[in-house]
Design an enzyme around this catalytic site. Structure first.
Site, PDB file in Angstrom:
ATOM      1  N   ASN A  74      41.058  28.733   5.620  1.00  0.00           N
ATOM      2  CA  ASN A  74      41.314  30.012   4.744  1.00  0.00           C
ATOM      3  C   ASN A  74      39.684  30.870   4.569  1.00  0.00           C
ATOM      4  O   ASN A  74      40.547  31.897   4.462  1.00  0.00           O
ATOM      5  CB  ASN A  74      41.792  29.075   3.436  1.00  0.00           C
ATOM      6  CG  ASN A  74      40.795  28.332   2.592  1.00  0.00           C
ATOM      7  OD1 ASN A  74      40.604  27.153   3.453  1.00  0.00           O
ATOM      8  ND2 ASN A  74      40.097  28.451   1.786  1.00  0.00           N
ATOM      9  N   CYS A  91      31.096  30.233  -7.898  1.00  0.00           N
ATOM     10  CA  CYS A  91      30.813  29.418  -8.730  1.00  0.00           C
ATOM     11  C   CYS A  91      31.661  28.737  -8.893  1.00  0.00           C
ATOM     12  O   CYS A  91      32.190  29.484 -10.859  1.00  0.00           O
ATOM     13  CB  CYS A  91      29.492  29.665  -9.936  1.00  0.00           C
ATOM     14  SG  CYS A  91      28.013  30.859  -9.437  1.00  0.00           S
TER      15      CYS A  91
HETATM   16  N1  PLP Z   1      45.957  24.601   1.736  1.00  0.00           N
HETATM   17  C1  PLP Z   1      45.084  25.533   2.165  1.00  0.00           C
HETATM   18  C2  PLP Z   1      44.213  25.732   3.731  1.00  0.00           C
HETATM   19  C3  PLP Z   1      44.392  26.748   1.001  1.00  0.00           C
HETATM   20  O1  PLP Z   1      44.581  28.379   1.441  1.00  0.00           O
HETATM   21  C4  PLP Z   1      45.413  26.741   0.041  1.00  0.00           C
HETATM   22  C5  PLP Z   1      45.823  27.740  -0.939  1.00  0.00           C
HETATM   23  O2  PLP Z   1      44.322  28.994  -1.157  1.00  0.00           O
HETATM   24  C6  PLP Z   1      46.115  26.008  -0.435  1.00  0.00           C
HETATM   25  C7  PLP Z   1      46.136  24.429   0.323  1.00  0.00           C
HETATM   26  C8  PLP Z   1      47.063  25.355  -1.912  1.00  0.00           C
HETATM   27  O3  PLP Z   1      47.925  26.143  -1.911  1.00  0.00           O
HETATM   28  P1  PLP Z   1      48.635  26.210  -3.287  1.00  0.00           P
HETATM   29  O4  PLP Z   1      47.576  27.765  -3.685  1.00  0.00           O
HETATM   30  O5  PLP Z   1      50.374  26.580  -2.942  1.00  0.00           O
HETATM   31  O6  PLP Z   1      48.817  24.823  -3.837  1.00  0.00           O
END
Ligand code: PLP
Length: 387
Positions: A151, A325
């Site tokens: 992400n 942070c």
């Molecule tokens: N996994 C990844 C790679 C993410 O980017 C995110 C959200 O930022 C999540 C899990 C969590 O998802 P949710 O916001 O639907 O709980």
């Protein structure tokens, strides 16, 4: 003032077509999908239509989809559900050093409960090595969980190859596909995965709804105990509006994805080319080509990501940084540190993520303003003076 949104990896706006599809299910078609009367059956039908749309999109069967409250729940379900279903077989889990907290936190919880967790290192581009995975597997390994795309830095892992290694050993393989679904093609068979997490708000659907794909025959301990919804795999009254929104969002991605990939890759590459051309001493984070079509992440030496963000925000531009942070700690992103950046460089990171409504003029505006902000902040930076 101009308003430019470059934070699509954090969340996306709900597409107006998705909103329109959801609307009738708030009042006219509000029934509880578990009820036997016509109101209930109408809602049930809409949910099953969404299930079919989603399963078709990822090459699964409808029975292999469990709707959840989002990516975090799906990830927790995959880890805790596998661990407790398979604890008699073994107690070892393998994941990577750059997973989202929705994986690392349940992994840490399982460590406290007596499971052993191996966190595979990544290279400078954020890639997990298939050889490292092979070497980490023991007789006790029950689950491997590696995200499909990161992400923060957008790196795409070789999931098909990693999944094959686990498959040959009869070990469950989970991938967190929260950043990829709707953005690149995903097929659960081609990827060799048993479990896959996704979340609607990352692909123009509503927040608070997602799904876990569970390959037929894979056992998971139930995570949310209650009613017998989702064939006993997850209790709780069906979130009909959310599920309808998720299904509509998937249909729109099916229609638009190929064009969006082309367009966003061109805009992404313009940023990747132009930022270093206009600003000295910057470093692209993530892989030069194995990356999401909408992700750009740079470290800007000698200055703080948060100062950059606040200055961009004053101009109406919304980006993100790995130096936020969190919980009052000043630790930079674990992802950037895992790729070998020192603390100072990791602190100066800026993530720019594009989406359905990004225009080339947004990129040009950014490229005009960003160097000015960097120049101003560097002029005030004691680190820059010393360099
Ligand atoms: N996994 C990844 C790679 C993410 O980017 C995110 C959200 O930022 C999540 C899990 C969590 O998802 P949710 O916001 O639907 O709980």
């Amino acid at each position: 003032m101009k308003k430019i949104y470059f934070d699509y990896a954090a969340t996306t706006p709900t597409d107006p077509e998705v909103l329109a599809a959801m609307e009738p299910y708030f009042f006219d078609k509000f029934g509880n999908a578990s009820s036997l009367h016509a109101y209930g059956q109408e809602a049930k039908k809409a949910i099953e239509d969404s299930r079919e749309a989603l399963s078709g999109f990822i090459g699964a069967s409808p029975e292999e989809i469990v709707f959840t409250s989002g990516g975090t729940e799906s990830d927790n379900f995959a880890l805790l559900g596998s661990a407790y279903a398979l604890e008699k077989k073994g107690n070892h889990i393998i994941t990577s050093a750059i997973e989202h907290h929705a994986i690392t936190e349940p992994a840490k919880f399982l460590e406290k409960k007596g499971f052993k967790v191996t966190y595979l290192k990544v290279d400078k581009a954020g890639l997990v090595s298939p050889q490292d995975l092979k070497e980490a597997i023991t007789e006790k390994t029950i689950l491997v969980s590696i995200m499909q795309a990161n992400n923060e830095i957008g790196t795409l892992q070789p999931i098909a190859e990693l999944g094959k290694i686990a498959k040959e050993k009869g070990i469950y393989f989970h991938t967190d596909a929260v950043q990829t679904i709707g953005h690149i093609p995903v097929n659960v068979d081609e990827l060799n995965v048993d479990l896959l997490s996704l979340s609607a708000h990352k692909f123009y659907g509503p927040k608070g709804v997602g799904a876990l794909y569970i390959r037929k025959g894979r056992r998971l301990e139930t995570f949310m105990r209650g009613g017998d919804q989702e064939r006993g795999r997850r209790g709780s009254t069906y979130n009909t509006t959310g599920i309808v929104g998720l299904g509509k969002a998937i249909q729109l991605c099916q229609k638009n994805m190929a064009d969006e990939i082309k367009l966003q890759s061109v805009l992404r590459d313009k940023l990747i080319r132009e930022i270093p051309a206009r600003i000295p001493e910057v470093k692209l984070n993530g892989h030069p080509v194995k990356r999401l079509p909408n992700n750009v992440n740079f470290s800007i030496k000698y200055i703080e990501g948060e100062s950059i963000l606040l200055n961009l925000d004053l101009l109406g531009i919304a980006c993100s940084t790995g130096s936020a942070c969190t919980s009052s700690s000043l630790e930079p992103s674990h992802v950037l540190l895992a790729t070998g950046l020192d603390h100072a460089t990791a602190h100066g990171s800026v993530r720019i993520t594009l989406g359905r409504w990004t225009k080339e003029s947004d990129i040009d505006y950014f490229l005009e303003k960003f160097p000015q902000i960097v120049q101003k902040l560097r002029a005030m930076s004691p680190l820059y003076e010393k360099s």
